[in-house]
Design a protein around this motif. Structure first.
Motif, short mmCIF file in Angstrom:
data_model
loop_
_atom_site.label_atom_id
_atom_site.label_comp_id
_atom_site.label_asym_id
_atom_site.label_seq_id
_atom_site.Cartn_x
_atom_site.Cartn_y
_atom_site.Cartn_z
N THR A 1 0.83 -1.20 0.00
CA THR A 1 0.00 0.00 0.00
C THR A 1 0.86 1.25 0.00
N LEU A 2 1.90 1.25 0.83
CA LEU A 2 2.77 2.42 0.90
C LEU A 2 3.47 2.67 -0.43
N GLU A 3 3.84 1.60 -1.12
CA GLU A 3 4.49 1.75 -2.43
C GLU A 3 3.54 2.43 -3.41
N TYR A 4 2.27 2.05 -3.35
CA TYR A 4 1.26 2.66 -4.22
C TYR A 4 1.09 4.14 -3.88
N ILE A 5 1.07 4.45 -2.58
CA ILE A 5 0.92 5.84 -2.15
C ILE A 5 2.12 6.66 -2.59
N ALA A 6 3.33 6.09 -2.42
CA ALA A 6 4.55 6.80 -2.83
C ALA A 6 4.53 7.08 -4.34
N ALA A 7 4.05 6.11 -5.11
CA ALA A 7 3.96 6.31 -6.56
C ALA A 7 2.99 7.44 -6.89
N GLY A 8 1.91 7.55 -6.11
CA GLY A 8 0.94 8.63 -6.32
C GLY A 8 1.55 9.98 -6.03
N PHE A 9 2.34 10.06 -4.95
CA PHE A 9 3.03 11.31 -4.64
C PHE A 9 3.98 11.69 -5.78
N THR A 10 4.72 10.72 -6.28
CA THR A 10 5.67 10.98 -7.36
C THR A 10 4.96 11.55 -8.58
N GLU A 11 3.83 10.93 -8.93
CA GLU A 11 3.06 11.40 -10.09
C GLU A 11 2.60 12.84 -9.89
N SER A 12 2.07 13.15 -8.71
CA SER A 12 1.58 14.50 -8.44
C SER A 12 2.69 15.53 -8.53
#
Length: 479
Positions: A1-12
């Protein structure tokens, strides 16, 4: 889950940075092959051809998400900036937007510094002088970060920086940059003697370049600082007059200088109470560099619009400030002031939401009772008199004694909102006896506009300059 969240931050962050003019941002496709790789940062930067790296980590602590961000100069792996943000897990999307905006703002500022450095480098042929200035500016940056926590260390760092700048001046006497940086260092000192030296540096810079908007801005800021610390009205008036002269000259010399417009707004609002002029200056700063405005600048724009009874503008600026700085104390408080103000539809649920927000920031033992008093004002304006008085009573029970006089001010407004005019003046008088420096501000306060010009109100207030209401402080020639 944290990996998915981190990827979302990177995209933003990539999406937000892509809109910053002058900044070339690598796409997620360029970065993707290195996600999770153990390459050293300098190797990664060489492969990607990057000048700045954005590094970060995501950690979950209970129901709280903690995100750490670090900006790194890829040329020498020195830290440009770093910070930590925390949010409840159900506020992830808000945190994504906040961090993306924050990284963009800090990188835009860094980009501007790089461009200015390039322009300044062209002003000298002395490599040694240039290196001294670069080292001095690194020390000055450390001094700014240390100023709040350790003033002695900050002062020592400024002294080391100033010595380097003096050496740079001797290496290339025709180069104005070291002198300008010495003036800027003096402006950060908080010391009247250093301010006086700073004026000498600014004057020297203007003798070298009479049209320098930077030198004019710094001289204006230094005069403003001396005026704010003056012990007599004559000195204060003279310094503020000179500050306004120089800052207006600075924005005339360079209408695109956001720092000059911010300095002028500061002077006009905090010292001269020229609300319309201050809002215009802060607005021009925003037009020229929206990312340069910090949390307090949005507070100014909210408060100024509020005092001008321009409620749509007050709400607009406050919403923009909270979008960027959702946990900033003064922005949360000023948003409550807006909710409590005449001309704004009272919304008790929104007010209670702000009370909850303020329970999570610094010093809740002070700010929650103040927020409750403001919520009582919202309830009073909504016609819920009994609830308003009950909430105000709770606030009085909770607030530390040093802050209790402010509740007299809020109660005065509540009583006025409920038509109990005979109780208003005694409460305001109690507040102003305890905190006399507020007399000039209350004199102009839109909350008490119905009382302006009445003998009992005029007797307890003071319409002179707010920051110098303890002394007469009119500019030469009057207002």
């Amino acid at each position: 889950t944290l990996e998915y969240i981190a990827a979302g931050f990177t995209e933003s962050i990539i999406d937000q940075l892509s809109g910053v003019e002058g900044l070339e941002v690598l796409s997620r496709h360029a970065v993707e092959p290195f996600r999770g790789a153990s390459l050293p940062p300098d190797s990664l930067a060489r492969i990607l051809g990057a000048g700045t790296l954005v590094d970060g980590s995501v950690e979950r602590v209970g129901d709280v998400l903690r995100v750490r961000i670090q900006l790194v100069d890829a040329t020498d792996l020195s830290e440009i900036d770093s910070w930590t943000a925390e949010r409840e897990m159900d506020e992830i999307l808000g945190l994504q937007d906040e961090l993306a905006d924050d990284v963009a703002a800090r990188l835009r500022k860094r980009l501007g510094e790089r461009l200015r450095l390039q322009e300044r480098r062209e002003g000298t042929a002395s490599v040694e002088a240039w290196e001294h200035v670069r080292r001095a500016e690194a020390l000055a940056f450390q001094a700014r970060r240390a100023r709040a926590d350790d003033p002695e260390v900050a002062a020592s760092l400024r002294g080391q920086a100033d010595a380097l700048l003096a050496r740079a001046e001797s290496l290339d006497p025709s180069w104005v940059e070291p002198t300008l940086v010495r003036a800027e260092l003096a402006a950060l000192s908080g010391n009247p003697a250093a301010y006086a030296r700073g004026l000498e540096y600014a004057d020297r810079a203007l003798r070298m370049d009479s049209g320098s908007a930077t030198a004019l801005r710094l001289r204006g800021v230094l005069h403003d600082s001396l005026g704010s610390m003056a012990s007599d009205s004559v000195t204060a008036a003279r310094e503020l007059f000179l500050a306004q002269r120089d800052l207006r000259a600075a924005v005339a010399a360079d209408p695109g200088s956001a720092p000059a417009w911010i300095a002028l707004a500061d002077l006009l609002y905090n010292d001269l109470w020229d609300l319309a002029g201050a809002r215009d200056a802060a607005g021009k700063a925003y037009e020229n560099d929206a990312f340069l405005l910090e949390a307090d600048h949005f507070v100014w724009l909210c408060e100024i619009s509020l005092q001008l009874a321009d409620y749509p503008e007050a709400k607009r600026w406050c919403a923009e400030g909270l979008r960027r700085y959702p946990s900033r104390l003064r922005l949360l408080l000023v948003d409550l002031y807006i909710l409590a103000s005449p001309g704004v539809e009272p919304d008790p649920d929104a007010a209670w939401g702000r009370v909850e927000d303020l329970s999570r920031v610094e010093a809740p033992e002070i700010h929650v009772p103040l927020a409750k008093a403001l919520t009582a004002a919202v309830l009073a304006r909504a016609g819920a008199a009994d609830s308003a008085y009950a909430v105000l009573a709770d606030a009085r029970q909770e607030i530390p004694p040093d802050y209790a006089p402010y509740l007299d001010y809020f109660e005065a407004y509540i009583r006025l909102s409920l038509g109990e005019r005979e109780r208003v003046i005694p409460l305001l008088e109690s507040f102003l006896v305890a905190i006399p420096d507020q007399r000039a501000i209350v004199a102009r306060d839109v909350w008490f506009e119905d009382l302006h010009g009445t003998p009992r109100f005029d007797r307890i207030v003071d319409r002179r300059q707010p920051i110098f209401c303890r002394i007469l402080c009119e500019p030469p020639g009057g207002r």
